[in-house]
Design an enzyme around this catalytic site. Structure first.
Site, PDB file in Angstrom:
ATOM      1  N   THR A  95      -4.112   3.478   5.198  1.00 31.18           N
ATOM      2  CA  THR A  95      -3.087   3.933   4.264  1.00 31.18           C
ATOM      3  C   THR A  95      -3.644   3.724   2.868  1.00 31.18           C
ATOM      4  O   THR A  95      -3.895   2.595   2.447  1.00 31.18           O
ATOM      5  CB  THR A  95      -1.771   3.166   4.451  1.00 31.18           C
ATOM      6  N   LYS A 170       2.687   9.320   4.774  1.00 31.93           N
ATOM      7  CA  LYS A 170       2.718   7.891   5.104  1.00 31.93           C
ATOM      8  C   LYS A 170       3.451   7.103   4.025  1.00 31.93           C
ATOM      9  O   LYS A 170       4.215   6.176   4.316  1.00 31.93           O
ATOM     10  CB  LYS A 170       1.303   7.360   5.302  1.00 31.93           C
ATOM     11  N   LYS A 238       0.650  -3.231  -1.102  1.00 28.70           N
ATOM     12  CA  LYS A 238      -0.317  -2.179  -1.465  1.00 28.70           C
ATOM     13  C   LYS A 238       0.305  -0.791  -1.260  1.00 28.70           C
ATOM     14  O   LYS A 238       0.225   0.078  -2.134  1.00 28.70           O
ATOM     15  CB  LYS A 238      -1.576  -2.339  -0.595  1.00 28.70           C
TER      16      LYS A 238
END
Lengths: 287, 287
Positions: A95, A170, A238
């Protein structure tokens, strides 16, 4: 089809085992070699650098930690792009940022390679059981070529558009999860303080319009005091950061997303919980 | 068992029809008489006041709009408590304040009545189909006596504790929904702006760990531009306010809950959307 696989963490190791089970010839590289022991024991070969790995592979898959790690894997001196032969397909399943996925796509075209961004959801269990959801960006013809690989690792996969579209999907997924995690945490702390039986509350709410995966899956773990990482807080931060950067670039203000990042960051920075599972969000609310 | 039913709105009318279908003898009262036409057409009798209704009933059920309406129904001059005979059971199914439920419980005991608070989730469709979730507070012996009524209206019911526990559980439910509604809205606006196909995003996210009822049910309605109320924004704001008041009283800070109330209140006060469905939250984000 010779597969080079970079990143033998919890996710990578599960995915590698499923590729081997589906009879793919897999060679692996990992920054810390000992962390590749399980993959090698399962039948994967070892390679000493992304460059060497790339030179021997038809398809390269990477799933590493942060966008800076992805940069390293693809663009540094001993990187994938330094070794890959024309015609090779590179798939980053980390990701990571949509703009980095676009940059990898452009560089791949320049080198006569093909590229996909293909981040996943489903966690360690999904990786282990081959039931991941795979969100893909890139060209349709490339997607079609590697579908058998995706099918070995996931139960659901979809091409959302060109380079970066997998990453954008995502990030949308992570925004949704931020909502269910905040909602679940505030619900459970409210129920606890109100003196309700939290297990009964979870069961009842899970049968109606408040129903969601986080409540059904993380709720019971929280009640047991289980804060082991299915997914690390540090990695979720993140993802939330990437989503905020993307939202800022698109000039949309997402206050819930910002709130989630703020609370998780507090847990990481002040309570040292970066390596706990995301369900530890409830600790923000408990005195 | 003679049932007196107060409140023939969308929820009440569905519930009344299911009670009649289960062969209960139902008499109704509603502030605006014409709104009871559907219930009367389905076989309910009409009564001219809560007091008169109460004097003829073994069980009184109320489901009205706001806590002030509940106060009126139980404590005003022509109210339930002015008419109910000893031994009568009163059940308030409005989503209302836990402290008002406690006050009703105490007053009922004083008058030798029995009381339950029993708010529901499942919306208009749940009311119509008899599939509501019913969250109950009060005494076990009272709960057991009216279980056949609950079973005629709901598919799932649970006694959570003494007076107010049903309301507290319902507020916990609404906090969870605030999280899924915020998450869904920010997810969909992110996906739209990113140029993704929103329908594909909903389908993919619904198959993984971002899965939730709001996304699966309201998501497709939003894509169709359908903002009709399954549940009114004005009523959700009331619920969020009650939850915040309760959290304040318990000295817990729930920032996501406050954020949800703030955004919905803006939609009501500045955009005149109080009578829209809760899925209209996405309009907060769309320019």
């Amino acid at each position: 089809m010779k597969v080079g696989f970079i990143g033998t963490g919890v996710m990578g190791t599960g995915m590698i085992k499923n590729l081997i089970k589906a009879d793919f010839d897999v060679t692996v590289y990992n920054r810390t070699k000992t962390h590749a022991d399980a993959a090698v024991a399962a039948g994967a070969k070892w390679s000493d650098s992304p460059k060497e790995l790339a030179s021997q592979s038809d398809v390269i898959i990477s799933i590493v930690g942060f966008p800076t790690d992805v940069e390293d894997v693809y663009f540094s001196e001993h990187s994938v792009f330094a070794g890959a032969k024309p015609g090779t397909i590179v798939i980053d399943m980390t990701t990571s940022s949509p703009s980095l996925a676009e940059k990898i796509g452009a560089k791949a075209e320049e080198l006569k390679l093909e590229a996909l961004d293909a981040p996943v959801s489903g966690g360690d269990l999904g990786a282990k059981n081959g039931t991941l959801t795979i969100m893909v960006g890139g060209k349709e013809e490339t997607y079609e070529k590697v579908l058998p690989l995706f099918e070995a690792m996931g139960k659901s996969m979809h091409l959302f558009g060109s380079y970066g579209s997998g990453q954008r999907t995502k990030l949308a997924n992570q925004i949704m999860i931020a909502g269910t995690m905040l909602g679940m945490s505030e619900t459970l702390v409210f129920a606890e303080k109100a003196g309700l039986n939290s297990e009964d509350v979870i069961n009842t709410l899970s049968g109606g319009s408040a129903e969601n995966w986080s409540l059904s899956n993380y709720g019971p773990r929280i009640l047991k005091g289980d804060f082991e990482p299915g997914f690390y807080i540090k990695h979720f931060i993140k993802d939330l950061r990437l989503a905020i950067e993307e939202a800022d670039a698109m000039q949309i203000d997402l206050p819930m997303l910002k709130l989630a990042k703020q609370l998780y960051t507090k847990l990481q920075d002040e309570d040292n919980l970066g390596n706990a599972g995301t369900q530890a969000l409830i600790k923000y609310y408990r005195p």
